[in-house]
Design an enzyme around this catalytic site. Structure first.
Site, PDB file in Angstrom:
ATOM      1  N   GLY A  61       0.678  -1.145  -0.081  1.00 43.71           N
ATOM      2  CA  GLY A  61      -0.090  -0.218  -0.006  1.00 43.71           C
ATOM      3  C   GLY A  61       0.921   1.285  -0.022  1.00 43.71           C
ATOM      4  O   GLY A  61       2.056   1.195   0.265  1.00 43.71           O
ATOM      5  N   GLN A  79       2.839  10.010   1.143  1.00 38.07           N
ATOM      6  CA  GLN A  79       4.258   9.348   1.484  1.00 38.07           C
ATOM      7  C   GLN A  79       5.136   9.806   0.254  1.00 38.07           C
ATOM      8  O   GLN A  79       6.293   9.476   0.245  1.00 38.07           O
ATOM      9  CB  GLN A  79       3.872   7.875   1.194  1.00 38.07           C
ATOM     10  CG  GLN A  79       3.378   7.359   2.704  1.00 38.07           C
ATOM     11  CD  GLN A  79       3.164   5.902   2.804  1.00 38.07           C
ATOM     12  OE1 GLN A  79       2.403   5.280   2.160  1.00 38.07           O
ATOM     13  NE2 GLN A  79       4.125   5.197   3.226  1.00 38.07           N
ATOM     14  N   CYS A  88       5.691  -0.316   7.047  1.00 37.13           N
ATOM     15  CA  CYS A  88       5.291   1.023   6.225  1.00 37.13           C
ATOM     16  C   CYS A  88       6.383   1.338   5.289  1.00 37.13           C
ATOM     17  O   CYS A  88       7.370   1.393   5.765  1.00 37.13           O
ATOM     18  CB  CYS A  88       4.900   2.007   7.251  1.00 37.13           C
ATOM     19  SG  CYS A  88       4.623   3.570   6.498  1.00 37.13           S
ATOM     20  N   LEU A  89       6.377   1.710   4.135  1.00 36.70           N
ATOM     21  CA  LEU A  89       7.122   2.154   3.103  1.00 36.70           C
ATOM     22  C   LEU A  89       8.097   3.441   3.740  1.00 36.70           C
ATOM     23  O   LEU A  89       8.945   3.755   3.429  1.00 36.70           O
ATOM     24  CB  LEU A  89       6.894   2.255   1.846  1.00 36.70           C
ATOM     25  CG  LEU A  89       6.266   0.927   1.249  1.00 36.70           C
ATOM     26  CD1 LEU A  89       5.791   1.490  -0.172  1.00 36.70           C
ATOM     27  CD2 LEU A  89       7.482   0.178   1.106  1.00 36.70           C
ATOM     28  N   HIS A  95      -4.480   1.342   7.482  1.00 38.09           N
ATOM     29  CA  HIS A  95      -3.273   2.067   7.795  1.00 38.09           C
ATOM     30  C   HIS A  95      -2.930   3.001   6.572  1.00 38.09           C
ATOM     31  O   HIS A  95      -2.671   4.275   6.884  1.00 38.09           O
ATOM     32  CB  HIS A  95      -2.123   0.953   7.331  1.00 38.09           C
ATOM     33  CG  HIS A  95      -0.724   1.284   7.216  1.00 38.09           C
ATOM     34  ND1 HIS A  95       0.206   0.727   8.007  1.00 38.09           N
ATOM     35  CD2 HIS A  95       0.025   2.198   6.423  1.00 38.09           C
ATOM     36  CE1 HIS A  95       1.498   1.321   7.808  1.00 38.09           C
ATOM     37  NE2 HIS A  95       1.432   2.188   6.754  1.00 38.09           N
ATOM     38  N   GLU A  96      -3.513   2.994   5.563  1.00 33.84           N
ATOM     39  CA  GLU A  96      -3.319   4.168   4.331  1.00 33.84           C
ATOM     40  C   GLU A  96      -4.343   5.152   4.514  1.00 33.84           C
ATOM     41  O   GLU A  96      -3.838   6.325   4.355  1.00 33.84           O
ATOM     42  CB  GLU A  96      -3.505   3.482   2.977  1.00 33.84           C
ATOM     43  CG  GLU A  96      -2.777   2.246   2.582  1.00 33.84           C
ATOM     44  CD  GLU A  96      -1.052   2.612   2.705  1.00 33.84           C
ATOM     45  OE1 GLU A  96      -0.664   3.725   2.675  1.00 33.84           O
ATOM     46  OE2 GLU A  96      -0.573   1.558   2.889  1.00 33.84           O
ATOM     47  N   HIS A 122      -2.664   7.694   6.775  1.00 38.93           N
ATOM     48  CA  HIS A 122      -1.492   8.540   6.136  1.00 38.93           C
ATOM     49  C   HIS A 122      -2.304   9.933   5.773  1.00 38.93           C
ATOM     50  O   HIS A 122      -1.731  10.835   5.783  1.00 38.93           O
ATOM     51  CB  HIS A 122      -0.805   7.718   5.228  1.00 38.93           C
ATOM     52  CG  HIS A 122       0.155   6.956   5.414  1.00 38.93           C
ATOM     53  ND1 HIS A 122       1.418   7.618   6.107  1.00 38.93           N
ATOM     54  CD2 HIS A 122       0.449   5.679   5.218  1.00 38.93           C
ATOM     55  CE1 HIS A 122       2.209   6.355   6.218  1.00 38.93           C
ATOM     56  NE2 HIS A 122       1.666   5.279   5.665  1.00 38.93           N
TER      57      HIS A 122
HETATM   58 ZN    ZN Z   1       2.382   3.503   5.815  1.00 33.15          ZN
END
Ligand code: ZN
Length: 167
Positions: free
Chosen positions: A46, A51, A93-94, A135-136, A139
């Site tokens: 995701g 991000q 998480c990226l 999660h997304e 963000h």
């Molecule tokens: Zn993330």
């Protein structure tokens, strides 16, 4: 299409509340394509627009495993309208490379959003997809997985990310 740079914690842009997309246009679709390419290259399941430094309420998810056909889902102006139950998933998480921690979230969620064509849809899901949606979606409000951890874990992850930033 282009691979964009993924911002890492503690970049302050990750803390901004993203703006709603007024209308899904070609520009939105290019953003979605870039986000998908960036997510697949990472690789991750995701990615949210903040991000990559774009303050828009857009995220992409693909939870298909390596031997499954890809299943890209785009969410524009998403809204989680119901949350039920509880589950704990070891999340990554990226924006926190190589860190994974147990996070407690709702088990089942219903989300309303628009797809890449601007068509509204509603999705009720559980398991990993429900985790990814929550999660997304976080963000987009500047909320990060570190905020979901206990105090000790939060300090450790923060310290590790600060160390990397300096190094
Ligand atoms: Zn993330």
């Amino acid at each position: 299409m282009a691979i964009r740079t993924i911002l890492h914690y503690p970049d302050p842009r990750l803390r901004e509340k993203a703006q709603p997309v007024p209308a899904v246009t070609d520009e939105t679709r290019i953003l979605i394509e870039d986000m998908a390419e960036t997510m697949y290259a990472a690789p991750g399941v995701g990615l949210a627009a903040p991000q990559i430094g774009v303050s828009q309420r857009v995220f992409v998810i693909d939870i298909a495993t390596e031997d499954e056909p890809s299943n890209l889902m785009a969410f524009v102006n998403p809204e989680i309208v119901s949350r039920e139950g509880e589950q704990v998933w070891q999340e990554g998480c990226l924006s926190f490379p190589d860190i994974s921690e147990d996070v407690k979230r709702a088990d089942t969620v219903t989300v309303r959003a628009m797809d890449a064509e601007g068509k509204p849809f509603e999705l009720t899901t559980d398991g990993l997809l429900a985790v990814a949606v929550q999660h997304e979606n976080d963000h987009l409000d500047g909320v990060l997985m570190i905020d979901k951890l206990g105090m000790l874990k939060r300090k450790l992850v923060h310290r590790e990310m600060m160390k990397r930033q300096k190094g």
